[in-house]
Each structure stands twice: as structure tokens, then as C-alpha cells.
Scaffold this motif. Sequence first.
Motif, PDB file in Angstrom:
ATOM      1  N   PHE A  41       0.839  -1.187   0.000  1.00 50.57           N
ATOM      2  CA  PHE A  41       0.000   0.000   0.000  1.00 50.57           C
ATOM      3  C   PHE A  41       0.881   1.246   0.000  1.00 50.57           C
ATOM      4  O   PHE A  41       1.624   1.494   0.948  1.00 50.57           O
ATOM      5  CB  PHE A  41      -0.896   0.001   1.244  1.00 50.57           C
ATOM      6  CG  PHE A  41      -2.061   0.961   1.196  1.00 50.57           C
ATOM      7  CD1 PHE A  41      -2.459   1.574   0.016  1.00 50.57           C
ATOM      8  CD2 PHE A  41      -2.776   1.242   2.349  1.00 50.57           C
ATOM      9  CE1 PHE A  41      -3.540   2.444  -0.024  1.00 50.57           C
ATOM     10  CE2 PHE A  41      -3.863   2.104   2.337  1.00 50.57           C
ATOM     11  CZ  PHE A  41      -4.249   2.707   1.147  1.00 50.57           C
ATOM     12  N   ASN A  42       0.827   2.002  -1.090  1.00 51.74           N
ATOM     13  CA  ASN A  42       1.472   3.312  -1.142  1.00 51.74           C
ATOM     14  C   ASN A  42       0.496   4.327  -0.550  1.00 51.74           C
ATOM     15  O   ASN A  42      -0.550   4.608  -1.133  1.00 51.74           O
ATOM     16  CB  ASN A  42       1.825   3.680  -2.584  1.00 51.74           C
ATOM     17  CG  ASN A  42       2.545   5.011  -2.682  1.00 51.74           C
ATOM     18  OD1 ASN A  42       2.309   5.934  -1.903  1.00 51.74           O
ATOM     19  ND2 ASN A  42       3.442   5.134  -3.657  1.00 51.74           N
ATOM     20  N   VAL A  43       0.848   4.885   0.591  1.00 46.42           N
ATOM     21  CA  VAL A  43      -0.068   5.752   1.334  1.00 46.42           C
ATOM     22  C   VAL A  43       0.119   7.231   1.017  1.00 46.42           C
ATOM     23  O   VAL A  43      -0.455   8.090   1.678  1.00 46.42           O
ATOM     24  CB  VAL A  43       0.059   5.517   2.849  1.00 46.42           C
ATOM     25  CG1 VAL A  43      -0.415   4.125   3.213  1.00 46.42           C
ATOM     26  CG2 VAL A  43       1.502   5.726   3.309  1.00 46.42           C
ATOM     27  N   GLU A  44       0.928   7.541   0.017  1.00 44.12           N
ATOM     28  CA  GLU A  44       1.070   8.904  -0.505  1.00 44.12           C
ATOM     29  C   GLU A  44       1.660   9.876   0.528  1.00 44.12           C
ATOM     30  O   GLU A  44       0.987  10.758   1.048  1.00 44.12           O
ATOM     31  CB  GLU A  44      -0.262   9.429  -1.032  1.00 44.12           C
ATOM     32  CG  GLU A  44      -0.128  10.661  -1.912  1.00 44.12           C
ATOM     33  CD  GLU A  44      -1.455  11.133  -2.480  1.00 44.12           C
ATOM     34  OE1 GLU A  44      -1.428  12.125  -3.233  1.00 44.12           O
ATOM     35  OE2 GLU A  44      -2.501  10.524  -2.190  1.00 44.12           O
ATOM     36  N   ASN A  45       2.933   9.660   0.813  1.00 45.35           N
ATOM     37  CA  ASN A  45       3.743  10.619   1.567  1.00 45.35           C
ATOM     38  C   ASN A  45       3.270  10.825   3.006  1.00 45.35           C
ATOM     39  O   ASN A  45       2.905  11.922   3.412  1.00 45.35           O
ATOM     40  CB  ASN A  45       3.819  11.966   0.843  1.00 45.35           C
ATOM     41  CG  ASN A  45       4.931  12.857   1.402  1.00 45.35           C
ATOM     42  OD1 ASN A  45       5.876  12.373   2.023  1.00 45.35           O
ATOM     43  ND2 ASN A  45       4.821  14.150   1.172  1.00 45.35           N
ATOM     44  N   PHE A  46       3.314   9.756   3.789  1.00 47.09           N
ATOM     45  CA  PHE A  46       3.105   9.873   5.232  1.00 47.09           C
ATOM     46  C   PHE A  46       4.306  10.562   5.853  1.00 47.09           C
ATOM     47  O   PHE A  46       5.438  10.092   5.736  1.00 47.09           O
ATOM     48  CB  PHE A  46       2.971   8.484   5.856  1.00 47.09           C
ATOM     49  CG  PHE A  46       1.565   8.006   6.014  1.00 47.09           C
ATOM     50  CD1 PHE A  46       0.498   8.639   5.407  1.00 47.09           C
ATOM     51  CD2 PHE A  46       1.297   6.894   6.793  1.00 47.09           C
ATOM     52  CE1 PHE A  46      -0.792   8.172   5.554  1.00 47.09           C
ATOM     53  CE2 PHE A  46       0.019   6.416   6.948  1.00 47.09           C
ATOM     54  CZ  PHE A  46      -1.030   7.048   6.332  1.00 47.09           C
ATOM     55  N   GLU A  47       4.065  11.664   6.559  1.00 45.99           N
ATOM     56  CA  GLU A  47       5.125  12.377   7.257  1.00 45.99           C
ATOM     57  C   GLU A  47       5.168  11.938   8.721  1.00 45.99           C
ATOM     58  O   GLU A  47       4.197  11.387   9.267  1.00 45.99           O
ATOM     59  CB  GLU A  47       4.894  13.887   7.174  1.00 45.99           C
ATOM     60  CG  GLU A  47       4.860  14.437   5.755  1.00 45.99           C
ATOM     61  CD  GLU A  47       6.243  14.625   5.151  1.00 45.99           C
ATOM     62  OE1 GLU A  47       7.246  14.248   5.804  1.00 45.99           O
ATOM     63  OE2 GLU A  47       6.321  15.141   4.037  1.00 45.99           O
ATOM     64  N   LEU A  74       2.771  -6.672   5.457  1.00 49.16           N
ATOM     65  CA  LEU A  74       2.357  -5.406   4.839  1.00 49.16           C
ATOM     66  C   LEU A  74       3.571  -4.529   4.605  1.00 49.16           C
ATOM     67  O   LEU A  74       4.404  -4.351   5.495  1.00 49.16           O
ATOM     68  CB  LEU A  74       1.384  -4.678   5.781  1.00 49.16           C
ATOM     69  CG  LEU A  74       1.060  -3.213   5.458  1.00 49.16           C
ATOM     70  CD1 LEU A  74       0.164  -3.121   4.222  1.00 49.16           C
ATOM     71  CD2 LEU A  74       0.377  -2.543   6.665  1.00 49.16           C
ATOM     72  N   VAL A  75       3.667  -3.962   3.410  1.00 48.20           N
ATOM     73  CA  VAL A  75       4.635  -2.904   3.161  1.00 48.20           C
ATOM     74  C   VAL A  75       3.874  -1.612   2.929  1.00 48.20           C
ATOM     75  O   VAL A  75       2.899  -1.582   2.172  1.00 48.20           O
ATOM     76  CB  VAL A  75       5.573  -3.214   1.977  1.00 48.20           C
ATOM     77  CG1 VAL A  75       4.834  -3.405   0.669  1.00 48.20           C
ATOM     78  CG2 VAL A  75       6.642  -2.121   1.852  1.00 48.20           C
ATOM     79  N   VAL A  76       4.298  -0.561   3.622  1.00 49.07           N
ATOM     80  CA  VAL A  76       3.696   0.761   3.506  1.00 49.07           C
ATOM     81  C   VAL A  76       4.693   1.661   2.782  1.00 49.07           C
ATOM     82  O   VAL A  76       5.684   2.111   3.360  1.00 49.07           O
ATOM     83  CB  VAL A  76       3.348   1.340   4.891  1.00 49.07           C
ATOM     84  CG1 VAL A  76       2.687   2.704   4.742  1.00 49.07           C
ATOM     85  CG2 VAL A  76       2.445   0.388   5.661  1.00 49.07           C
ATOM     86  N   ASN A  77       4.439   1.885   1.488  1.00 46.20           N
ATOM     87  CA  ASN A  77       5.315   2.763   0.707  1.00 46.20           C
ATOM     88  C   ASN A  77       5.010   4.224   1.000  1.00 46.20           C
ATOM     89  O   ASN A  77       3.872   4.588   1.289  1.00 46.20           O
ATOM     90  CB  ASN A  77       5.153   2.502  -0.790  1.00 46.20           C
ATOM     91  CG  ASN A  77       5.733   1.179  -1.227  1.00 46.20           C
ATOM     92  OD1 ASN A  77       5.032   0.331  -1.764  1.00 46.20           O
ATOM     93  ND2 ASN A  77       7.019   0.973  -0.999  1.00 46.20           N
ATOM     94  N   ASP A 384     -12.973   6.137   2.370  1.00 43.44           N
ATOM     95  CA  ASP A 384     -11.663   5.966   2.993  1.00 43.44           C
ATOM     96  C   ASP A 384     -10.595   5.597   1.973  1.00 43.44           C
ATOM     97  O   ASP A 384      -9.441   6.017   2.085  1.00 43.44           O
ATOM     98  CB  ASP A 384     -11.737   4.901   4.086  1.00 43.44           C
ATOM     99  CG  ASP A 384     -12.361   5.436   5.357  1.00 43.44           C
ATOM    100  OD1 ASP A 384     -12.132   6.614   5.674  1.00 43.44           O
ATOM    101  OD2 ASP A 384     -13.077   4.680   6.033  1.00 43.44           O
ATOM    102  N   VAL A 385     -10.961   4.789   0.980  1.00 46.42           N
ATOM    103  CA  VAL A 385     -10.011   4.427  -0.078  1.00 46.42           C
ATOM    104  C   VAL A 385      -9.507   5.682  -0.777  1.00 46.42           C
ATOM    105  O   VAL A 385      -8.305   5.847  -1.023  1.00 46.42           O
ATOM    106  CB  VAL A 385     -10.668   3.456  -1.077  1.00 46.42           C
ATOM    107  CG1 VAL A 385      -9.865   3.384  -2.366  1.00 46.42           C
ATOM    108  CG2 VAL A 385     -10.810   2.071  -0.463  1.00 46.42           C
ATOM    109  N   THR A 386     -10.409   6.597  -1.089  1.00 46.68           N
ATOM    110  CA  THR A 386     -10.030   7.840  -1.765  1.00 46.68           C
ATOM    111  C   THR A 386      -9.240   8.756  -0.850  1.00 46.68           C
ATOM    112  O   THR A 386      -8.258   9.386  -1.272  1.00 46.68           O
ATOM    113  CB  THR A 386     -11.287   8.566  -2.268  1.00 46.68           C
ATOM    114  OG1 THR A 386     -12.019   7.699  -3.142  1.00 46.68           O
ATOM    115  CG2 THR A 386     -10.919   9.836  -3.022  1.00 46.68           C
ATOM    116  N   ALA A 387      -9.637   8.833   0.424  1.00 46.45           N
ATOM    117  CA  ALA A 387      -8.941   9.711   1.367  1.00 46.45           C
ATOM    118  C   ALA A 387      -7.559   9.195   1.723  1.00 46.45           C
ATOM    119  O   ALA A 387      -6.658   9.980   2.051  1.00 46.45           O
ATOM    120  CB  ALA A 387      -9.776   9.862   2.638  1.00 46.45           C
ATOM    121  N   ALA A 388      -7.366   7.880   1.649  1.00 46.87           N
ATOM    122  CA  ALA A 388      -6.107   7.294   2.088  1.00 46.87           C
ATOM    123  C   ALA A 388      -4.965   7.561   1.119  1.00 46.87           C
ATOM    124  O   ALA A 388      -3.827   7.819   1.535  1.00 46.87           O
ATOM    125  CB  ALA A 388      -6.276   5.789   2.280  1.00 46.87           C
TER     126      ALA A 388
END
Length: 401
Positions: A41-47, A74-77, A384-388
Motif C-alpha cells: 500500500f502506497n499511502v502517498e507521503n506519510f510524514e 504489509l509494506v507501507v510505501n 476511505d479508499v479515496t482519502a487514504a
Amino acid sequence: MPHDTSRRSVLKAIGGAATVLGIVGTAAGRGNAPIPRFAAFNVENFETGQVQEKGDEHAAAAARVIQEIDPDVLVVNELANNVQEATVDDSVPTDQTNVEAFVDNYLSEPQRKNLEGIKYEYTLQPESNTGLLSEDDYDFNKDGVAGERPDDAFGFGVYPGQYAFGIASRYPFDEDAIRSFQELLWADMPDNLIPLADDDGVDTPEGNIYLTEAELGAFRLSSKTHIDVPFDVDGDTVHGLFSHPTPTGFDGANNFNGRWNHDENRFWADYVSGADYIYDDSGTEGGLSDDASYVLLGDMNAGPGDEPLDPATKYFIENDDFDSRSLPTSPGGAQKGDPDATADFGEFGIAHVDWVLPSPDLSLRSSSVVWPSANANKRGLSDDVTAASDHRLVWADVAPE
């Protein structure tokens, strides 16, 4: 690339039973002894600030999607590496890694009444080349200014560890057996596609990126890292192969980033076929043994048919060392024109860039992309899918035969 006949290719040719679902799978009904589930799951730039404290809506949405699927590995990109970040900012907390904080603050706590928290016992936050500068000042992006982030780092990043990734698992892994390839030089890959300067560099078209002779001895293949983590899955060893190659584009006419992405993806094909040029960060040489089982996971920034180099087709789809017979699909992707799509980049369209791809000796039981159709917003999952993220979580149930 050519591959010799191996045990894995023979097993793939023979085939195996695999029921692949084109619907959103959920944690419900997995049973007391579920088949191992792997997810990317690429979570789009978690800071760092988003995961080190509770209450961030972005992190909560991503956690809800993950809890819906309940993966075992799980890998969190695009999860920042706070330990690296702290080397340039002493206000960054380091009591926990960001992946540990994400597990404790979000994943372990139910994000909806119908869901359960996931308490991953084993986590890993590999060091990333993003935002990491060479000891020597190099002008990698050829803008006339050397040694400046983000473009002169080994991988694009405003600070060290931005856009890194974290791994969480229910299965233990042997830390001493992990192999990382963060420092492998691109130039050490035979027949690489590195763009080079012409004789004196003067005639290189403006906007093109290339490497000089001196830079060849410093520039790394991996824009983040490539890492092999051997998981103990109920007594069987399954290697998790994790990476996040650089995106294509953002360069000149000579396609520097496209070539780089091609070779970052090619690395895994070489690794699982046992290529002897490979060396890891501890100096151990060679790739995987022929009888190893593995699952490739992550945002590879490459999809089937991507021109002009198309590494996904060459190294994943048409490679007998990966089982690509049935790819994860989703109703949401199908509704937009591609059931295999894993990301929605808005005006730039949809794309298949995220992968969970097993070796053919593993039994692929089911898989999916978490992307409900627009008119199926069950329990608010679509929201949530869209917001994530602009990416979608991809999962596959695989087990040793």
C-alpha cells in the motif's frame, strides 16, 4: 531477459490451483488459520507528524483500508523514515520508528466498529536513499548546483528518509538474514541503461540528466532501497522482496528516470535468477538460491505496456520466475477501464504500478485490489479508499505448496 530452466519455471509451467477474486476481500471469514496474506500500500507521503501522534485523518483512512483486508505481511510505501530525518532535524522524535508508531497509534486501534485492530509484533523500517547525499558533492541533476537536496540526493527527497517505506508482519523474520542492497552501484549492473554524457558533456541537450565518469563510482541503483526479508511462515521461509523504484518522467529527452526505473525493476528479475554480479550491503555476493520461495511487494512505478522500456512486461509478466497468470483486479478499476489498475492519478489517468507477485512454487489462492466501484460505498469504504491515497492497496493470499 533469458532465464535458464529452473525448479520455479517448471512449477509454473505445470500450474497450480488458484482462485483469484475480482472483488474486495475483507478480514471477515478468513478463519482461525488463514492462508498467509501479503499486501502493498502506497499511502502517498506519510510524514512523521502524521503517525507519531493520533488524530490524523489521512493516517486513519489508510489504517481503515488496511484493517479491512487484515494482511499478515504489509509494506507501507511512502512512509518517512524518522530516524534518518532526525539526522537533519533534532526536533524529530525517534523513540519509535514511524512504522511502529503507525501500528501503535492507528493499526492497533479499530478504525470502524465492524473492524478489529491489528497488532503487528514484527516491524522493520529500512534506511532509504531518498534525500541522502553523497560524501562528495555531485550535481546529479545537472542544474549547475552540486550537493543540494532533493535532486542531488541518491533518491529524490527534501530530507533523508522522505518517501521511504516500512514493513509490518505477524510472521517473525531473522534480522541477521536480511539482505539490503541500498549501496549497490548502478554501474555494477551489467548491460545497464545509464545515460552518459557525450565526450565532453558540452553538447548534452538542456534538461537531460546523465552521469559523468566520476559519478558512476557513486550513484546507487536503488532510489530508496531494495531489501530481501526472509519471513518464517509457519515453518517455511518466504522471502519478501521490497522496493519502490523511482517514477518515470521528470527528466529530459534521454529518459534518465525511465532508464533508472527499468533497471531498478530488472534487479529483482536478476536477483531471483541468481545473478552473480549482485552484492548486498554486507558484501555477500549473488542472488537467491534456485529453491527459494518469495513474494515481490511494492509500488514499482511500472505497469504492463509502459513505453518505451516496459520493464513490468519483461521482468514480471513474461518472466517464468514470477507467477503472473492471474493479476489482482477490482470493480473500481474495471469501472474506469482497467480491472488491473492500482492507482488513480486524476487527470493523468489510472495505472497499474503496485504489485504483490509470488514465485510460482507458491500457491496463489486469491487476490484483489481494494477499489470498490463508485456505486458500492459499503460502510463508507470508498470514501476511505479515496482519502487514504491515490494508490490502492493490493493483496494476495499465497501459501507454500
